[in-house]
Design a protein around this motif. Sequence first.
Motif, PDB file in Angstrom:
ATOM      1  N   ASN B 497       0.835  -1.190   0.000  1.00 33.95           N
ATOM      2  CA  ASN B 497       0.000   0.000   0.000  1.00 33.95           C
ATOM      3  C   ASN B 497       0.876   1.248   0.000  1.00 33.95           C
ATOM      4  N   THR B 498       0.452   2.195  -0.793  1.00 36.70           N
ATOM      5  CA  THR B 498       1.162   3.469  -0.867  1.00 36.70           C
ATOM      6  C   THR B 498       0.174   4.565  -0.522  1.00 36.70           C
ATOM      7  N   PHE B 499       0.497   5.321   0.501  1.00 39.88           N
ATOM      8  CA  PHE B 499      -0.421   6.357   0.975  1.00 39.88           C
ATOM      9  C   PHE B 499       0.295   7.700   0.990  1.00 39.88           C
ATOM     10  N   ARG B 500      -0.409   8.721   0.544  1.00 35.29           N
ATOM     11  CA  ARG B 500       0.132  10.069   0.591  1.00 35.29           C
ATOM     12  C   ARG B 500      -0.942  11.026   1.083  1.00 35.29           C
ATOM     13  N   ALA B 501      -0.546  11.908   1.936  1.00 34.39           N
ATOM     14  CA  ALA B 501      -1.431  12.989   2.364  1.00 34.39           C
ATOM     15  C   ALA B 501      -0.623  14.266   2.279  1.00 34.39           C
ATOM     16  N   ASP B 529      -4.069   7.227  -2.338  1.00 35.32           N
ATOM     17  CA  ASP B 529      -3.745   5.891  -1.825  1.00 35.32           C
ATOM     18  C   ASP B 529      -3.835   4.886  -2.968  1.00 35.32           C
ATOM     19  N   GLU B 530      -2.919   3.948  -2.944  1.00 30.63           N
ATOM     20  CA  GLU B 530      -2.928   2.912  -3.975  1.00 30.63           C
ATOM     21  C   GLU B 530      -2.587   1.586  -3.317  1.00 30.63           C
ATOM     22  N   LEU B 531      -3.426   0.597  -3.542  1.00 31.33           N
ATOM     23  CA  LEU B 531      -3.256  -0.720  -2.933  1.00 31.33           C
ATOM     24  C   LEU B 531      -3.019  -1.747  -4.027  1.00 31.33           C
ATOM     25  N   SER B 532      -1.918  -2.462  -3.894  1.00 31.36           N
ATOM     26  CA  SER B 532      -1.579  -3.491  -4.879  1.00 31.36           C
ATOM     27  C   SER B 532      -1.638  -4.852  -4.196  1.00 31.36           C
ATOM     28  N   VAL B 533      -2.334  -5.764  -4.815  1.00 28.38           N
ATOM     29  CA  VAL B 533      -2.442  -7.123  -4.272  1.00 28.38           C
ATOM     30  C   VAL B 533      -2.066  -8.106  -5.368  1.00 28.38           C
ATOM     31  N   SER B 534      -1.118  -8.950  -5.069  1.00 27.95           N
ATOM     32  CA  SER B 534      -0.745  -9.991  -6.009  1.00 27.95           C
ATOM     33  C   SER B 534      -1.430 -11.279  -5.561  1.00 27.95           C
ATOM     34  N   GLU B 546      -7.589   9.308  -5.482  1.00 21.52           N
ATOM     35  CA  GLU B 546      -6.987  10.570  -5.058  1.00 21.52           C
ATOM     36  C   GLU B 546      -8.078  11.616  -4.921  1.00 21.52           C
ATOM     37  N   TRP B 547      -7.834  12.511  -4.017  1.00 24.94           N
ATOM     38  CA  TRP B 547      -8.798  13.566  -3.700  1.00 24.94           C
ATOM     39  C   TRP B 547      -8.008  14.850  -3.546  1.00 24.94           C
ATOM     40  N   ILE B 548      -8.343  15.809  -4.380  1.00 27.12           N
ATOM     41  CA  ILE B 548      -7.616  17.078  -4.364  1.00 27.12           C
ATOM     42  C   ILE B 548      -8.628  18.202  -4.229  1.00 27.12           C
ATOM     43  N   ARG B 549      -8.338  19.083  -3.339  1.00 26.92           N
ATOM     44  CA  ARG B 549      -9.172  20.283  -3.208  1.00 26.92           C
ATOM     45  C   ARG B 549      -8.266  21.501  -3.105  1.00 26.92           C
TER      46      ARG B 549
END
Lengths: 385, 884
Positions: B497-501, B529-534, B546-549
């Motif tokens: 998981n890759t998370f950015r705020a 946020d991006e979730l990768s599942v193999s 993504e959410w941008i304001r």
Amino acid sequence: MKTLLTAILLVSALLTGCGDGFPGQEMSLGTEDKTRPYAVTVEPPEVAPGDTVTVRLRYQAARPSDVVSTWRVALDYATGPYEADEIERRLVPLPDVAPPVVDQFGFMTQVFQYAVPDSVPLWSTAIADVITDPSMLYILDLLEPDGVGEPPHKTEVDAWLRGLTPDDLAAMNPLERTATQRLADLFSCSIRFRVTLDANTSVDVTRNLTVRYSSRLGSDNVNVNAEITRFEIGVIPAPDVDISDLEEWEDRIVWYAFDGTSENGLPEARVPNEPGNTYLVSVRQDPQLYTSPFELDQTLEEQGDYRWYFLRLDAPESGHDLYVDEEGEPTEMFMLDEDVRMLLPGGDSNFRLLSVVYDKRPEWIQYAAVPGATVTVGEVVFEAP
Amino acid sequence: MMLRTLIPVVLLLALPAMATAQDDAPEILEPDVAPTLSHFAEAVYPPVALREGREGAVLLEMLVLETGRVDSVIVVDGLAPDLDAAAAAAVAEFVFTPAEAGGEPVPVWVQFEYVFSISEQTRFIAEYVNVRGRLREMGTRVPLAGAMVVAAFPDSLARPALDVPWDAYLDRIGHFAGQYLEEGRLVAFTDDDGRFSFKSLPPGEVVFSFPNAGYEAFQETVLIAAEELVEVDSWARRSAYNEYEVVVYGRGEETEVSRQTLSVTEVERIAGFGGDVIKSIQALPGVARPTMENPAAIVIRGSGNYDTRFFLDGIDIPLLFHYGGLKSTYNSLSLGSVDMYPGGFGTSFGNAIGGVVELKGRPGRKDRWRTVLDASMLDASFHTEGPLGDKFSLTLSARRSFIGEVMDAALSGNDDFNMAMAPYYWDAIGRLDYDPAPGHHLFATAFAVKDKMSMVVADAQEGSASVNAATDEVAMDIRFSRYILGYDARLGERVQNTFRAAYGRQSESGHVFGHFDWEGGGPLWQLRDELSVSWNPWLATVVGGEWIRTPYTYSVAAEGWRRSTVEQTFGLQGVWANLELRPTKNLLLIPGVRYDYYDHLDKDEVSYRSSARWRYHPDRSFTASYGTYNQMPAPSGQSTDPVFGNPDLPPTLARHATLGHEWRINDRLSLKVEGYHNTQELIPSETDSLGLNFAPDTDARMYGFEFMLRHEPSERFFGWISYSLGRSERQYSRRPSTSVTEWDPADWILFEMDQTHHVEAVGSWNLGRNWSFGTRIQYVSGVPVTPLLSYSSGLFEFDADSGEYIEVGGEYLSDRMEPYFRTDLRLDKKWINKRTIWTAYLDLQNANYFVHNSPEGFTYNYDYSEREEYGWIFMPSLGLRVEF
């Protein structure tokens, strides 16, 4: 250190890929085999629909007899903030324009009168069919004029403004009267005169004309062409004076008015050409006051934009650059202001000087405001002692 | 020193014959019980014999009395008198349990072989550390782990007296733990901290050498004294230095098919970029050469200047470059890598129809604190990084230009320049990294940028004071900040998981005399946020959002136009999902979908993107992609402004199709070719005739081919050759410019940044002795220009409203500037000290200026009938850097 830094900058400037530019060319008339228009004045510079104006084209041509002028008028002219694809529609030929008058130096003047059609506002793209301009809507809300609906249509507003009489205005309270005049100021459009001067080259000359009801309704924002209050030659008894420092020399400048008449019938000044002096030519206008279209209580003063031309009458093809910068080097037109330094050739010389003063009201561009233009011409004889 | 090395060999023999031969000797009887040695006496190894290396066995016979004492000793087979005597003397001191015969003690003759062994003597050499050292890299102070250290003994023959022969001594200490003997020299290796030691080195001169790959061999001579510990502090000089080397190349299979990645190492010393890694993307295939009109432009595959989106670690940043494109806003010293996606990018990126540039910061290095100070003719910067305990690291950097001060100082009091200038920029970066557990990484980044410029022209009165009162000034102030929190977590063997705020602010203000004035600002909030599942070897999924304001308040005024003051929230909400399918081992298919909603437009778009990679050979792959893209109308804000734009504009749409081939020729060389075909529609174009300011009625198409042969960094060289062949066209519904006289709405017209051929040859060589040389050579087709009929055909237009001539253009963009050729050169020289590295560099941009200066455009005279070429100046830059 400063010398070093200056040197670095100067060297860098020298190393730029730019050339030397083309100083002096634009101001000098008569040195190129071209037709050189330098002004189109319209008197008055704004009119109400149905009024008549006098249009005067001025140009200088190397071969005056070769020049063929073809006049047209575009009754719908409009542009936007980006000047991307301006509108020039409803082109009407003007076949009956009288031929120009020419003098021995190739200066030509062509004059005609034109009655602006009543229907110009209705055809103009500059005014939307349904009024959306916030300022106009605000005033219309305030005035609630008869016959103007919601949303207000151009035809309704035009009909109401056109139908107002002096009595109607007199009957209004001051606020309503002022609001009406402001509405007339904003309800504006323009037409464009276009003349093509064909000779060895072809030059299209365009001149716009503001059309609105302001003059008919007594608005104090009505533009008139600039009144020139001074046109004189100044002599400063010191060499290489910086023109921007004129105030320091105010008491020592000797002014020479164009109070004589030259053999060409133009105002003339005779000025001694003595070494060690700095020479300048000055023009002054009496700027009008006007209000901002966006802030009605803001009073502004017209800005002058000065274009200067000359022709050396005693040696038309000498190539002498008369107008110079503070360093005495040939300059560019955009660098010139109301006071221009002149670098005289040695001995006697005789110049025709031309100044075109534009009175700009930049806040009104959105409302089709066109600067007025006033041409001042004189001849000066510099006499060696 | 004599050591106990005797190994007795006892032979007990009954010798009755001898007894009968000696009448006065004790009677020798046949013993029933042989004597046994109960007391051994060690022979004194004669020092001379020991030093001379004489050794061997002495055969002795001795008479052992019934008391057990030795009575007589006879040398039966001797070595040398001194050794024989020593052996006899020792044996004489032996005590035996007497032999017995008939139950009674009896004397007997005993034969004994006494062995003198030198190796036995070295057994007594003490094992102790008497040389201790540390090997570090010169300049960087990085400890060299596992490095070889060799101790040689040039004066072994002149060694002061050793008790044992030299070779024996060396052989003995060569067996001590941690060192070994090889061809007469002792060898040891450094530990993880670069430390090494030698044991029991003999007194005298020892020459240490450090023969390690990648480093210049060097020697250090140390004098060893007896019973003293010697400390050695050694510094190895690398064959080639690049302090901030960041290797980003991986052999792992990429899911993005068109990505180009550059590392700091690769670019820093290449000419033409001023050491700026981010600027180097302008030399990658697919990226147009920026012109003088907009040197900061990133125009990718013929798209518009506003069609490329910039990210820092997944978060939007508004500016990639400081004004004029002089330097990138993110300091290269804090940069990990730059990824450039020229097209065909995946669903992770929205609101972009051209390309994507993603900057990736990097954690501070944890080995030690290190600092870099850099100053050039343009700016000065500071960078430091280092560990905070075991799990944290910190990076700080700051940079400020001083070109404004230089120019102002030069112009002050100079009558030739009646103006004052004060441009400057600064940027600052702080990043804290934390590794709480394996597979988990957190970071917090603070990034701030400011550009400010002011130019006052004395006595000027330009424009309207109601637009801006400073009618004698051109000024600009742009600033933005980003505070980013990132958390990368491996949540299991197959889940990542890759998370950015992020929070940030941005503002800009400026005016051009009284002609234009603008100011605006507001915060930015962004979550991603991006979730990768193999799931198994054949299937992986990626989902993200993504959410941008950006609530933004701005005010814009232009001379003659109503000021527009707007409070608006620019927002984007995007979600995406990809499948990563691997139907066969060598085939990867990635279909994806993305949904975007633009707040301020109240419009949404769905885009579908897919890519494929077929690795048909371990080093060769085919790639392909097709996707749809969209972005908010550009220029963002301006195009939808109620006064200067059109609030009803829809998102601009695009399609990308790519087909490529990748070939890793060997460990160093790789070749990538790719073709593309992109289209755009609903492009906002400026208009007067429709009364809308902007209308979404322009289409675009771009197609081309790109080639990149890259030599990855080696000890001596790094570089690439890229070639882009492309065409970019627009179809305008309306006249694209007032100056244009010839135009047809059905025509496809060249885009203003169309560059048919773009060749870049970029290289950097290590010349040895810490000199390096870099060059960049560009050849680019000239950009399209509209021929001016005033220049070519004697057609003029005079605007009597202003008294100025205006351009009379012919067929729109139907001509081209001359091809652009440019060579940049760069020379670096490093001086490596133990704790510092000094670098001086000379960067010569447009070095071909004096031979041939490529034109960028034309300046015209007053009526456009004459013209002169203009182009870039020759731009030398001298800089100095110190790293410690």
